[in-house]
Design an enzyme around this catalytic site. Structure first.
Site, PDB file in Angstrom:
ATOM      1  N   ALA A   1      -2.523  -0.552 -20.594  1.00  0.00           N
ATOM      2  CA  ALA A   1      -1.090  -0.886 -20.620  1.00  0.00           C
ATOM      3  C   ALA A   1      -0.454  -0.837 -19.241  1.00  0.00           C
ATOM      4  CB  ALA A   1      -0.372   0.083 -21.553  1.00  0.00           C
TER       5      ALA A   1
ATOM      6  N   GLY B   1      -1.776  -2.000 -16.577  1.00  0.00           N
ATOM      7  CA  GLY B   1      -2.457  -2.957 -15.696  1.00  0.00           C
ATOM      8  C   GLY B   1      -1.701  -4.241 -15.395  1.00  0.00           C
ATOM      9  N   ASP B   2      -2.328  -5.013 -14.545  1.00  0.00           N
ATOM     10  CA  ASP B   2      -1.752  -6.260 -14.038  1.00  0.00           C
ATOM     11  C   ASP B   2      -1.584  -7.312 -15.141  1.00  0.00           C
ATOM     12  OD1 ASP B   2      -1.291  -8.037 -11.594  1.00  0.00           O
ATOM     13  OD2 ASP B   2      -2.908  -9.100 -12.620  1.00  0.00           O
TER      14      ASP B   2
ATOM     15  N   ASP C   1     -16.045 -16.907 -13.243  1.00  0.00           N
ATOM     16  CA  ASP C   1     -14.611 -16.679 -13.459  1.00  0.00           C
ATOM     17  C   ASP C   1     -13.933 -17.870 -14.139  1.00  0.00           C
ATOM     18  OD1 ASP C   1     -12.195 -15.121 -13.035  1.00  0.00           O
ATOM     19  OD2 ASP C   1     -11.634 -16.633 -11.551  1.00  0.00           O
TER      20      ASP C   1
ATOM     21  N   HIS D   1     -13.065 -21.350 -18.934  1.00  0.00           N
ATOM     22  CA  HIS D   1     -12.003 -22.359 -18.978  1.00  0.00           C
ATOM     23  C   HIS D   1     -12.534 -23.802 -18.902  1.00  0.00           C
ATOM     24  CE1 HIS D   1      -9.691 -18.799 -18.539  1.00  0.00           C
ATOM     25  NE2 HIS D   1      -9.638 -18.756 -17.231  1.00  0.00           N
TER      26      HIS D   1
HETATM   27  P1  NDP Z   1      -6.477  -3.823 -13.967  1.00  0.00           P
HETATM   28  O1  NDP Z   1      -7.463  -3.517 -12.905  1.00  0.00           O
HETATM   29  O2  NDP Z   1      -5.054  -3.914 -13.605  1.00  0.00           O
HETATM   30  O3  NDP Z   1      -6.737  -2.753 -15.104  1.00  0.00           O
HETATM   31  C1  NDP Z   1      -5.961  -2.587 -16.277  1.00  0.00           C
HETATM   32  C2  NDP Z   1      -5.841  -1.127 -16.593  1.00  0.00           C
HETATM   33  O4  NDP Z   1      -7.101  -0.621 -16.990  1.00  0.00           O
HETATM   34  C3  NDP Z   1      -5.402  -0.301 -15.405  1.00  0.00           C
HETATM   35  O5  NDP Z   1      -4.020  -0.242 -15.316  1.00  0.00           O
HETATM   36  C4  NDP Z   1      -6.036   1.030 -15.664  1.00  0.00           C
HETATM   37  O6  NDP Z   1      -5.172   1.821 -16.442  1.00  0.00           O
HETATM   38  C5  NDP Z   1      -7.254   0.714 -16.474  1.00  0.00           C
HETATM   39  N1  NDP Z   1      -8.446   0.734 -15.617  1.00  0.00           N
HETATM   40  C6  NDP Z   1      -8.623   0.124 -14.451  1.00  0.00           C
HETATM   41  N2  NDP Z   1      -9.852   0.355 -13.966  1.00  0.00           N
HETATM   42  C7  NDP Z   1     -10.455   1.135 -14.853  1.00  0.00           C
HETATM   43  C8  NDP Z   1     -11.728   1.711 -14.933  1.00  0.00           C
HETATM   44  N3  NDP Z   1     -12.638   1.499 -13.982  1.00  0.00           N
HETATM   45  N4  NDP Z   1     -12.034   2.454 -15.990  1.00  0.00           N
HETATM   46  C9  NDP Z   1     -11.138   2.653 -16.956  1.00  0.00           C
HETATM   47  N5  NDP Z   1      -9.893   2.143 -16.912  1.00  0.00           N
HETATM   48  C10 NDP Z   1      -9.558   1.386 -15.897  1.00  0.00           C
HETATM   49  O7  NDP Z   1      -6.989  -5.139 -14.678  1.00  0.00           O
HETATM   50  P2  NDP Z   1      -6.199  -6.439 -15.096  1.00  0.00           P
HETATM   51  O8  NDP Z   1      -4.965  -6.071 -15.794  1.00  0.00           O
HETATM   52  O9  NDP Z   1      -6.135  -7.344 -13.933  1.00  0.00           O
HETATM   53  O10 NDP Z   1      -7.226  -7.104 -16.110  1.00  0.00           O
HETATM   54  C11 NDP Z   1      -7.469  -6.565 -17.389  1.00  0.00           C
HETATM   55  C12 NDP Z   1      -8.455  -7.461 -18.124  1.00  0.00           C
HETATM   56  O11 NDP Z   1      -7.894  -8.757 -18.229  1.00  0.00           O
HETATM   57  C13 NDP Z   1      -9.769  -7.637 -17.379  1.00  0.00           C
HETATM   58  O12 NDP Z   1     -10.798  -7.763 -18.325  1.00  0.00           O
HETATM   59  C14 NDP Z   1      -9.575  -8.937 -16.625  1.00  0.00           C
HETATM   60  O13 NDP Z   1     -10.783  -9.587 -16.366  1.00  0.00           O
HETATM   61  C15 NDP Z   1      -8.744  -9.721 -17.639  1.00  0.00           C
HETATM   62  N6  NDP Z   1      -7.948 -10.767 -17.009  1.00  0.00           N
HETATM   63  C16 NDP Z   1      -7.041 -10.468 -16.046  1.00  0.00           C
HETATM   64  C17 NDP Z   1      -6.282 -11.463 -15.472  1.00  0.00           C
HETATM   65  C18 NDP Z   1      -5.236 -11.153 -14.447  1.00  0.00           C
HETATM   66  O14 NDP Z   1      -4.603 -12.105 -13.961  1.00  0.00           O
HETATM   67  N7  NDP Z   1      -5.008  -9.895 -14.088  1.00  0.00           N
HETATM   68  C19 NDP Z   1      -6.464 -12.892 -15.867  1.00  0.00           C
HETATM   69  C20 NDP Z   1      -7.418 -13.090 -16.913  1.00  0.00           C
HETATM   70  C21 NDP Z   1      -8.131 -12.053 -17.455  1.00  0.00           C
HETATM   71  P3  NDP Z   1      -5.273   3.412 -16.448  1.00  0.00           P
HETATM   72  O15 NDP Z   1      -5.975   3.855 -15.206  1.00  0.00           O
HETATM   73  O16 NDP Z   1      -3.853   3.897 -16.503  1.00  0.00           O
HETATM   74  O17 NDP Z   1      -6.020   3.712 -17.683  1.00  0.00           O
HETATM   75  C1  BG6 Z   2      -8.194 -16.455 -14.840  1.00  0.00           C
HETATM   76  C2  BG6 Z   2      -9.066 -16.253 -13.646  1.00  0.00           C
HETATM   77  O1  BG6 Z   2      -8.945 -16.454 -16.014  1.00  0.00           O
HETATM   78  O2  BG6 Z   2      -7.525 -17.721 -14.732  1.00  0.00           O
HETATM   79  C3  BG6 Z   2      -8.243 -16.337 -12.365  1.00  0.00           C
HETATM   80  O3  BG6 Z   2      -9.681 -14.990 -13.734  1.00  0.00           O
HETATM   81  C4  BG6 Z   2      -7.469 -17.621 -12.315  1.00  0.00           C
HETATM   82  O4  BG6 Z   2      -9.084 -16.228 -11.232  1.00  0.00           O
HETATM   83  C5  BG6 Z   2      -6.688 -17.832 -13.596  1.00  0.00           C
HETATM   84  O5  BG6 Z   2      -6.590 -17.562 -11.217  1.00  0.00           O
HETATM   85  C6  BG6 Z   2      -6.067 -19.208 -13.623  1.00  0.00           C
HETATM   86  O6  BG6 Z   2      -5.211 -19.313 -14.720  1.00  0.00           O
HETATM   87  P1  BG6 Z   2      -3.984 -20.324 -14.691  1.00  0.00           P
HETATM   88  O7  BG6 Z   2      -3.414 -20.237 -16.042  1.00  0.00           O
HETATM   89  O8  BG6 Z   2      -3.067 -19.847 -13.604  1.00  0.00           O
HETATM   90  O9  BG6 Z   2      -4.579 -21.659 -14.360  1.00  0.00           O
END
Ligand code: NDP
Ligand code: BG6
Length: 499
Positions: A13, A15-16, A244, A249
């Site tokens: 929750a 995370g990005d 990726d 996609h």
């Molecule tokens: P983050 O790195 O921001 O991680 C999300 C949350 O997971 C963190 O806030 C953290 O919360 C927890 N976390 C991070 N690293 C670890 C770890 N090593 N072990 C356990 N908990 C961890 O990831 P994103 O939000 O960027 O991505 C989440 C998922 O969504 C991934 O599978 C990513 O591939 C996928 N995704 C992301 C996109 C993006 O644009 N960000 C796009 C498409 C898919 P806490 O430490 O508080 O538990």
């Molecule tokens: C995600 C990839 O799945 O899609 C990113 O991990 C990429 O690297 C993104 O930037 C692109 O999505 P969109 O919707 O911006 O084209």
């Protein structure tokens, strides 16, 4: 069909992805009253914080762009939305944390006098998918064979880093849950333009009759991004464009363009046809010296006025990394409909614009009449599906320039979604979350679909030596990738449509 009240538990929750995509989508659905008013949102993460602090972190100035209501009502809406939010600090591999979570979910539901229907959204790095799935099953939060109260599990990409790990994850998920409880998310399938491929093809007589090797010369799929890898460099460097973007996609875009009409709009009927396309893809043999797969990596450059550094200097990128930030290749679908029609696929970071399109290039008219001069062949008709931005469709045809002379020039028949339908397209995550809440899995890749995509992509990745820089072509940020990608098409007298 009305959506039954439910709780959505978001793992990761803090995370990005949660902040940038999941919450804005839920918030907009809430503002538009598309979610049941009793919906409950439980954030789960390891960080020690309160629900208020979490909501503060989620509150984004970008909400101002969330359309339909004025800023004052939007703030009221946000206040009401945050009242639905709870936070639970815990560990993904800790059974006690899941017992607490179960208590919380059941208490919430009991207080509201509702069944504890649940969506579990795995928005964490894949390294913790396994413990989360196991704990969900062991705690009884999500149970196989229990349609009511229902529980659904949304798994983010990447779904495996190769065929083997995807199979292992599928096996685990399949052992713990029913297939109809598992929602593997690929946000490209939630994009309006991508869904419209289906309607464009199967609701319009004029296209479907021409949709085959008899009339189509080739197809191009370009997913161009202008951004670099940014703060996700650490993740990206271990993935590269093939894992990726292509495995998920681009494979979906290709299968929607190439699939046969399904027997119904039922989720399985649609997915059966997509799988058949993936299985018909001709395997790409050999290694990167001769397999025709062009991999590139950006160097410093200027992307539309923005100075971008060298990929190799980004924080989190390994020294001398050979990870591709660009890839282009031709694929053949070996079936009756597509015999001999190349599908050219290309995707990359730091390209001149963020622009994605699919272009269908039709065969030329016979070389007589207007097309008789071999030195000045007529341009091909092209149907362009603009996936993003400026979502729309363009048909490129030829017309006579008014006047006495016989001058033929391209003219474009344009359709633009926003103007055509008078409203902007909803975000992909909105549609997908709504589908999970209503139990419709059509836009979610099925187990065999994910594996079939890996079966095609994996040999390509293996063929490309992932550690030798020799076969990774550098390209300056802000250009359309390495020259070799242009040569790939030029060798057959073609060129990239988007340039
Ligand atoms: P983050 O790195 O921001 O991680 C999300 C949350 O997971 C963190 O806030 C953290 O919360 C927890 N976390 C991070 N690293 C670890 C770890 N090593 N072990 C356990 N908990 C961890 O990831 P994103 O939000 O960027 O991505 C989440 C998922 O969504 C991934 O599978 C990513 O591939 C996928 N995704 C992301 C996109 C993006 O644009 N960000 C796009 C498409 C898919 P806490 O430490 O508080 O538990
Ligand atoms: C995600 C990839 O799945 O899609 C990113 O991990 C990429 O690297 C993104 O930037 C692109 O999505 P969109 O919707 O911006 O084209």
């Amino acid at each position: 069909m009305a959506i039954e009240p439910f709780t959505i538990v978001i793992f990761g929750a803090s995370g990005d992805l949660t902040r940038r995509k999941v919450i804005p989508a839920l918030f907009r659905l809430w503002c538009e009253e598309l979610l049941p008013k009793e919906v409950s949102i439980v954030g789960f993460a390891r960080k020690d914080m309160t629900a208020e602090a979490l909501c503060e972190a989620w509150h984004d100035p970008a909400f101002d762009e969330l359309g339909t209501c004025d800023p004052v009502s939007r703030e009221c809406c946000w206040e009401a939305f945050t009242k639905r939010v709870r936070y639970l600090q815990g560990h993904y591999d800790d059974a006690a944390s899941f017992s607490k979570l179960r208590e919380q979910v059941e208490t919430n539901a009991a207080e509201a006098g509702l069944a504890p229907n649940c969506i579990f959204y795995l928005a964490t790095p894949p390294s913790v998918f396994t413990p989360i799935l196991e704990n969900l099953a062991e705690s009884g939060l999500a149970r196989k064979g229990h349609p009511s109260p229902w529980s659904r599990v949304v798994i983010e990409k990447p779904f495996g880093r190769d065929l083997e790990s995807a199979r292992v994850l599928n096996l685990l998920a399949g052992r713990l849950f029913d297939e109809d409880q598992i929602y593997r998310i690929d946000h490209y399938l939630g994009k309006e333009t991508v869904q419209n491929i289906f309607v464009l093809r199967f609701a319009n007589g004029i296209f479907e009759h021409l949709w085959n090797q008899k009339y189509i010369d080739h197809v191009q799929i370009t997913v161009a991004e202008s951004d670099g890898v940014g703060h996700r460099a650490g993740y990206y460097d271990k993935s590269g464009a093939l894992r990726d973007m292509v495995q998920n996609h681009l494979m979906h875009l290709l299968s929607l363009i190439a699939m046969e009409p399904p027997s119904s709009l039922d989720a399985d009927a649609v997915r059966d046809e997509k799988v058949k396309v993936l299985r018909s893809l001709r395997r790409i043999p050999g290694d990167c010296a001769d397999n025709g797969v062009i991999r590139g990596q950006y160097t410093a450059g200027d992307v539309a006025g923005r100075a971008e550094g060298n990929y190799l200097d980004a924080e989190g990128v390994a020294e001398k990394s050979a990870t591709e930030t660009f890839v282009a290749f031709g694929a053949m679908v070996d079936n009756w409909r597509w015999e001999g029609v190349p599908f050219y696929l290309r995707t990359g970071k730091c390209l001149p614009r963020r622009e994605s399109e699919i272009s269908i290039h039709f065969r030329p008219v016979p070389k007589v009449l207007f097309n008789a001069d071999p030195d000045a062949p007529l341009e091909q008709n092209v149907l362009v599906i603009r996936v993003q931005p400026d979502e729309g469709i363009r048909l490129e045809v030829l017309g006579k320039v008014p006047g006495g002379k016989r001058i033929i020039k391209p003219m474009h028949l344009e359709f633009d979604y926003e103007h055509g339908f008078g409203q902007p397209s909803p975000e992909a995550y909105e549609r997908l979350l709504l589908d999970v809440a209503s139990g419709d899995a059509t836009l979610f890749p099925r187990r065999d679909e994910v594996e079939a995509a890996w079966e095609f992509v994996q040999p390509v990745i293996q063929g490309c030596c992932e550690t030798c820089r020799e076969f990774v072509h550098p390209y300056p940020a802000g250009t359309w990738g390495p020259q070799a990608a242009a040569d790939l098409l030029a060798s057959s007298g073609r060129q990239w449509h988007l340039r």
